[in-house]
Write a protein that holds these residues in place. Sequence first.
Motif, PDB file in Angstrom:
ATOM      1  N   ASN A  69      -1.890  -0.712   1.032  1.00 57.45           N
ATOM      2  CA  ASN A  69      -2.617  -0.576   2.293  1.00 57.45           C
ATOM      3  C   ASN A  69      -2.867  -1.928   2.950  1.00 57.45           C
ATOM      4  O   ASN A  69      -3.565  -2.016   3.947  1.00 57.45           O
ATOM      5  CB  ASN A  69      -3.963   0.121   2.056  1.00 57.45           C
ATOM      6  N   SER A  70      -2.301  -2.966   2.392  1.00 56.21           N
ATOM      7  CA  SER A  70      -2.512  -4.322   2.886  1.00 56.21           C
ATOM      8  C   SER A  70      -1.919  -4.505   4.283  1.00 56.21           C
ATOM      9  O   SER A  70      -0.945  -3.858   4.662  1.00 56.21           O
ATOM     10  CB  SER A  70      -1.866  -5.318   1.920  1.00 56.21           C
ATOM     11  N   ASP A  71      -2.521  -5.426   5.020  1.00 56.89           N
ATOM     12  CA  ASP A  71      -2.002  -5.769   6.348  1.00 56.89           C
ATOM     13  C   ASP A  71      -0.664  -6.489   6.252  1.00 56.89           C
ATOM     14  O   ASP A  71       0.097  -6.526   7.212  1.00 56.89           O
ATOM     15  CB  ASP A  71      -2.999  -6.666   7.091  1.00 56.89           C
ATOM     16  N   LEU A  72      -0.390  -7.057   5.101  1.00 59.30           N
ATOM     17  CA  LEU A  72       0.843  -7.823   4.917  1.00 59.30           C
ATOM     18  C   LEU A  72       2.062  -6.941   4.661  1.00 59.30           C
ATOM     19  O   LEU A  72       3.180  -7.442   4.622  1.00 59.30           O
ATOM     20  CB  LEU A  72       0.680  -8.789   3.744  1.00 59.30           C
ATOM     21  N   ILE A  73       1.862  -5.647   4.496  1.00 59.35           N
ATOM     22  CA  ILE A  73       2.967  -4.779   4.091  1.00 59.35           C
ATOM     23  C   ILE A  73       4.110  -4.796   5.106  1.00 59.35           C
ATOM     24  O   ILE A  73       5.277  -4.733   4.729  1.00 59.35           O
ATOM     25  CB  ILE A  73       2.481  -3.341   3.787  1.00 59.35           C
ATOM     26  N   LYS A  74       3.809  -4.925   6.380  1.00 60.92           N
ATOM     27  CA  LYS A  74       4.867  -4.987   7.405  1.00 60.92           C
ATOM     28  C   LYS A  74       5.711  -6.254   7.238  1.00 60.92           C
ATOM     29  O   LYS A  74       6.934  -6.207   7.340  1.00 60.92           O
ATOM     30  CB  LYS A  74       4.259  -4.953   8.808  1.00 60.92           C
ATOM     31  N   LEU A  75       5.047  -7.379   6.973  1.00 60.71           N
ATOM     32  CA  LEU A  75       5.777  -8.627   6.730  1.00 60.71           C
ATOM     33  C   LEU A  75       6.612  -8.539   5.458  1.00 60.71           C
ATOM     34  O   LEU A  75       7.744  -9.023   5.407  1.00 60.71           O
ATOM     35  CB  LEU A  75       4.803  -9.800   6.609  1.00 60.71           C
ATOM     36  N   ILE A  76       6.038  -7.918   4.448  1.00 64.03           N
ATOM     37  CA  ILE A  76       6.744  -7.769   3.177  1.00 64.03           C
ATOM     38  C   ILE A  76       7.986  -6.904   3.365  1.00 64.03           C
ATOM     39  O   ILE A  76       9.074  -7.248   2.888  1.00 64.03           O
ATOM     40  CB  ILE A  76       5.801  -7.168   2.110  1.00 64.03           C
ATOM     41  N   ILE A  77       7.848  -5.804   4.079  1.00 63.15           N
ATOM     42  CA  ILE A  77       8.985  -4.911   4.317  1.00 63.15           C
ATOM     43  C   ILE A  77      10.082  -5.643   5.085  1.00 63.15           C
ATOM     44  O   ILE A  77      11.265  -5.509   4.768  1.00 63.15           O
ATOM     45  CB  ILE A  77       8.527  -3.627   5.036  1.00 63.15           C
ATOM     46  N   GLN A  78       9.709  -6.450   6.059  1.00 65.68           N
ATOM     47  CA  GLN A  78      10.713  -7.199   6.818  1.00 65.68           C
ATOM     48  C   GLN A  78      11.427  -8.219   5.932  1.00 65.68           C
ATOM     49  O   GLN A  78      12.643  -8.379   6.007  1.00 65.68           O
ATOM     50  CB  GLN A  78      10.074  -7.898   8.024  1.00 65.68           C
ATOM     51  N   SER A  79      10.692  -8.888   5.068  1.00 61.53           N
ATOM     52  CA  SER A  79      11.309  -9.852   4.148  1.00 61.53           C
ATOM     53  C   SER A  79      12.255  -9.160   3.176  1.00 61.53           C
ATOM     54  O   SER A  79      13.334  -9.673   2.871  1.00 61.53           O
ATOM     55  CB  SER A  79      10.231 -10.604   3.365  1.00 61.53           C
ATOM     56  N   LEU A  90      16.508  -8.752  -6.540  1.00 66.15           N
ATOM     57  CA  LEU A  90      15.064  -9.007  -6.518  1.00 66.15           C
ATOM     58  C   LEU A  90      14.362  -8.061  -5.547  1.00 66.15           C
ATOM     59  O   LEU A  90      13.295  -7.524  -5.846  1.00 66.15           O
ATOM     60  CB  LEU A  90      14.782 -10.462  -6.139  1.00 66.15           C
ATOM     61  N   ALA A  91      14.971  -7.852  -4.391  1.00 67.03           N
ATOM     62  CA  ALA A  91      14.382  -6.951  -3.396  1.00 67.03           C
ATOM     63  C   ALA A  91      14.339  -5.514  -3.921  1.00 67.03           C
ATOM     64  O   ALA A  91      13.320  -4.824  -3.782  1.00 67.03           O
ATOM     65  CB  ALA A  91      15.172  -7.023  -2.093  1.00 67.03           C
ATOM     66  N   LEU A  92      15.421  -5.060  -4.537  1.00 64.06           N
ATOM     67  CA  LEU A  92      15.465  -3.698  -5.075  1.00 64.06           C
ATOM     68  C   LEU A  92      14.435  -3.507  -6.186  1.00 64.06           C
ATOM     69  O   LEU A  92      13.767  -2.471  -6.265  1.00 64.06           O
ATOM     70  CB  LEU A  92      16.867  -3.377  -5.598  1.00 64.06           C
ATOM     71  N   GLN A  93      14.293  -4.501  -7.033  1.00 61.41           N
ATOM     72  CA  GLN A  93      13.317  -4.404  -8.116  1.00 61.41           C
ATOM     73  C   GLN A  93      11.891  -4.355  -7.568  1.00 61.41           C
ATOM     74  O   GLN A  93      11.044  -3.617  -8.077  1.00 61.41           O
ATOM     75  CB  GLN A  93      13.487  -5.569  -9.084  1.00 61.41           C
ATOM     76  N   CYS A  94      11.633  -5.102  -6.520  1.00 61.76           N
ATOM     77  CA  CYS A  94      10.311  -5.078  -5.898  1.00 61.76           C
ATOM     78  C   CYS A  94      10.028  -3.712  -5.279  1.00 61.76           C
ATOM     79  O   CYS A  94       8.941  -3.164  -5.439  1.00 61.76           O
ATOM     80  CB  CYS A  94      10.204  -6.178  -4.846  1.00 61.76           C
ATOM     81  N   ILE A  95      11.010  -3.161  -4.590  1.00 60.63           N
ATOM     82  CA  ILE A  95      10.844  -1.832  -3.989  1.00 60.63           C
ATOM     83  C   ILE A  95      10.528  -0.811  -5.074  1.00 60.63           C
ATOM     84  O   ILE A  95       9.619   0.011  -4.932  1.00 60.63           O
ATOM     85  CB  ILE A  95      12.115  -1.417  -3.214  1.00 60.63           C
ATOM     86  N   ALA A  96      11.264  -0.865  -6.171  1.00 58.94           N
ATOM     87  CA  ALA A  96      11.043   0.087  -7.266  1.00 58.94           C
ATOM     88  C   ALA A  96       9.684  -0.129  -7.923  1.00 58.94           C
ATOM     89  O   ALA A  96       9.001   0.839  -8.269  1.00 58.94           O
ATOM     90  CB  ALA A  96      12.155  -0.036  -8.297  1.00 58.94           C
ATOM     91  N   ASN A  97       9.282  -1.370  -8.091  1.00 55.09           N
ATOM     92  CA  ASN A  97       7.990  -1.649  -8.718  1.00 55.09           C
ATOM     93  C   ASN A  97       6.834  -1.149  -7.864  1.00 55.09           C
ATOM     94  O   ASN A  97       5.871  -0.595  -8.381  1.00 55.09           O
ATOM     95  CB  ASN A  97       7.824  -3.141  -8.990  1.00 55.09           C
ATOM     96  N   ASP A  99       5.462   4.213   1.642  1.00 52.88           N
ATOM     97  CA  ASP A  99       5.902   3.281   2.687  1.00 52.88           C
ATOM     98  C   ASP A  99       7.274   2.702   2.362  1.00 52.88           C
ATOM     99  O   ASP A  99       8.122   2.560   3.242  1.00 52.88           O
ATOM    100  CB  ASP A  99       4.906   2.128   2.847  1.00 52.88           C
ATOM    101  N   MET A 100       7.473   2.362   1.107  1.00 50.41           N
ATOM    102  CA  MET A 100       8.765   1.810   0.690  1.00 50.41           C
ATOM    103  C   MET A 100       9.862   2.869   0.810  1.00 50.41           C
ATOM    104  O   MET A 100      10.975   2.572   1.235  1.00 50.41           O
ATOM    105  CB  MET A 100       8.698   1.289  -0.747  1.00 50.41           C
ATOM    106  N   ALA A 101       9.541   4.096   0.443  1.00 50.39           N
ATOM    107  CA  ALA A 101      10.527   5.174   0.556  1.00 50.39           C
ATOM    108  C   ALA A 101      10.904   5.406   2.018  1.00 50.39           C
ATOM    109  O   ALA A 101      12.079   5.603   2.341  1.00 50.39           O
ATOM    110  CB  ALA A 101       9.977   6.452  -0.070  1.00 50.39           C
ATOM    111  N   GLU A 102       9.920   5.364   2.897  1.00 49.81           N
ATOM    112  CA  GLU A 102      10.197   5.551   4.325  1.00 49.81           C
ATOM    113  C   GLU A 102      11.017   4.394   4.891  1.00 49.81           C
ATOM    114  O   GLU A 102      11.927   4.598   5.687  1.00 49.81           O
ATOM    115  CB  GLU A 102       8.891   5.691   5.102  1.00 49.81           C
TER     116      GLU A 102
END
Length: 141
Positions: A29-39, A54-61, A66-69
């Motif tokens: 629910n962090s405000d940073l999630i949009k920046l994280i998704i873009q990165s 690294l990106a795939l592992q982060c998404i899975a973790n 939000d990540m699924a969407e």
Amino acid sequence: MEAVNLLSSNKYSEKQIGYLFISVLVNTNSDLIKLIIQSIKNDLQSRNPIHVNLALQCIANIGSKDMAEAFGTEIPKLLVSGDTMDVVKQSAALCLLRLFRKSPEIIPGGEWTSRIIHLLNDPHMGVVTAATSLIDALVKK
């Protein structure tokens, strides 16, 4: 915020620490999630398989809705693409499996579901076992 800045680094160790921090400590629910998704999107489009992994592992973790969407349509493309390295295919299959288990209604079906069967003929055993787990979950849906 510093962790998000680390994701932009080209140094493996800095990027890894950024992803580790985000995977463990950032609230979905962090405000940073949009920046994280873009990165993460930037790294998924990278030609460097280490950055993609690294990106795939982060998404899975994180494995959130939000990540699924955000990545439910991009990860299957990586999985069935002919020019994706085997290690990335393996991570993509496992990442997609995690997202599918978390939010099965968000992960779209499509052409990739029929092409995933061909991964069972892959010479890389990691790809075969990851694809088998994903196919099993899709069939049981």
